[in-house]
Design a protein around this motif. Structure first.
Motif, mmCIF file in Angstrom:
data_model
loop_
_atom_site.group_PDB
_atom_site.id
_atom_site.type_symbol
_atom_site.label_atom_id
_atom_site.label_comp_id
_atom_site.label_asym_id
_atom_site.label_seq_id
_atom_site.Cartn_x
_atom_site.Cartn_y
_atom_site.Cartn_z
ATOM 1 N N ARG A 355 0.798 -1.111 -0.127
ATOM 2 C CA ARG A 355 0.034 -0.007 0.031
ATOM 3 C C ARG A 355 0.930 1.246 0.115
ATOM 4 O O ARG A 355 1.704 1.371 -0.652
ATOM 5 N N SER A 413 -6.334 -7.487 0.849
ATOM 6 C CA SER A 413 -6.304 -6.037 0.840
ATOM 7 C C SER A 413 -6.608 -5.457 2.120
ATOM 8 O O SER A 413 -7.203 -6.122 3.132
ATOM 9 N N HIS A 414 -6.710 -4.143 2.237
ATOM 10 C CA HIS A 414 -7.281 -3.467 3.448
ATOM 11 C C HIS A 414 -8.665 -3.159 3.495
ATOM 12 O O HIS A 414 -9.277 -2.443 2.551
#
Length: 416
Positions: A355, A413-414
């Protein structure tokens, strides 16, 4: 929510074939899933973009809120579709992180929602356990919320040469860059002449010969005594100039030149912004242009005057074993200007991007997970860690790109 990731047979085959060759796969004792399972449907989202959790007519929306504040949990509650006074609900959330670290979060009433009493620090990767009490009933949920995490069998990690170290103290050697050329040191060239004039009766060496101290260079018959005497080399070196041959008179002139190439001087340019940082005796690492070999030395002289471009020239002696270094060659250098002990550091080779963060991959058993780092000073090998990693954490220091590739492939993913 993302399920725990694991090397698939396809990704394993591709990675292993790249490093070991396909012939090695048949004997490798590894375990890997045959194919990724179909992705579970995305969880229901509420009006505040949080995760909806339902049990009969009771529901809560759990969201990570981070606008203008450190990340925190906020919860909105409903029963039969109608908002509940948050004072009527007793709520607790536990986050079980990799390594069985548990964050125990309680909630306080704020307006029409409940607000968690601790920061949800990175990575947002944990098993979430929720317990809510309302009107004498207890409602419970549990789900995985993993990001930046993967699992690799030990045999696979060994085969991929994934190496780890433990984060801890390190010595940083801070340097500045410099550039220059190699030159002969003062006194490296000796000019040889006859002590007494006479006729050269024998030349014992040729141009390019290597000579040692005491080796005879010429035999000369003295014009006065008419007796022969030898002219011997005072030093080791190479015959680099030859001015006289058999039958010639010495006539007080230079007969030959011997150059000692066993040591060279790197003359490096340092500019005004770095004058005060450079000190006599400071260690220097030097790399000749076109070479991967790194040579070490120390500053033994700083020229008092500056060049027209305002550079000061520093001298660094270098041993020239086997005469592989040549005068006039361009070199690049790193001059050490400070030595700093830091309480926590990781190797630069372990760093990866995730990220908007710089991370290392912490290892717990056969699981690996990102650790977002706050970084400080660095040198060629180490980077100081100011936050995001606990001392003595085992982390991947070599071939961390393999984990990055697998996590990106899995799409971990976040997820709020």
């Amino acid at each position: 929510m993302k399920n725990r990731t694991r090397f698939t047979s396809l990704s394993l085959t591709l990675l292993l074939s790249a490093t070991l060759g396909l012939s090695s796969l048949s004997s490798l004792p590894v375990m890997a899933s045959s194919a990724p399972a179909a992705k579970a449907s995305e969880p229901e989202k509420g009006p505040h973009r949080g995760r909806m959790l339902r049990d009969g007519e009771f529901a809560l929306e759990l969201a990570i809120f981070e606008t203008g504040v450190p990340p925190e949990f906020r919860v909105w509650l409903t029963n039969r579709g109608q908002p509940i006074d948050p004072k009527a609900v007793d709520l607790n959330v536990k986050l079980t992180r990799l390594g069985n670290v548990v964050d125990d979060i309680n909630f306080n009433v704020e307006g029409d929602f409940l607000r968690g009493d601790m920061e949800i620090y990175e990575p947002h990767s944990f098993v979430v356990t929720i317990n809510a009490k309302y009107q004498g009933k207890t409602f419970s949920w549990q789900y995985d919320n993993f990001e930046g995490r993967t699992t690799i069998e030990k045999a696979v990690a060994d085969a991929m040469e994934i190496q780890t170290e433990f984060a801890g103290p390190a010595t940083l050697h801070l340097t500045i860059p410099a550039y220059g050329t190699l030159a002969l040191p003062v006194g490296a060239t000796r000019q040889i002449a006859a002590r007494f004039d006479g006729e050269i009766t024998k030349l014992h060496v040729a141009f390019g010969d290597t000579v040692k101290p005491g080796q005879v260079l010429y035999t000369v018959e003295s014009n006065e005594s008419l007796k022969p005497y030898p002219i011997k080399s005072p030093v080791s070196g190479t015959v680099t100039q030859l001015f006289a041959a058999n039958g010639e008179q010495t006539e007080g002139r230079t007969l030959l030149t011997i150059t000692d190439n066993s040591e060279l001087t790197a003359k490096l340019a340092v500019y005004p912004s770095d004058y005060s940082k450079v000190l006599l005796g400071a260690p220097v690492l030097i790399t000749p242009e076109g070479s991967d070999q790194v040579y070490s030395g120390t500053i033994d002289f700083i020229e008092p005057n500056v060049r027209e471009d305002q550079a000061r020239i520093i001298w660094v002696k270098l041993a020239n074993q086997d005469n592989v270094l040549n005068t006039g060659s361009f070199v690049s250098a790193h001059i050490e200007v400070a030595t700093i002990e830091v309480p926590l550091a990781v190797k630069r080779t372990g760093l990866q991007g995730f990220r908007d963060f710089t991370v290392v991959y912490a290892k717990v058993g056969e699981q690996y997970e990102v650790r977002m780092l706050e970084l400080g000073r660095q040198d060629g090998e180490w980077v100081e860690v100011l936050g995001g990693l606990k001392p003595n954490t085992e982390y991947v220091s070599t071939n961390s790109y393999i984990l990055k590739a697998d996590i990106e492939k899995s799409g971990a993913s976040h997820d709020h």
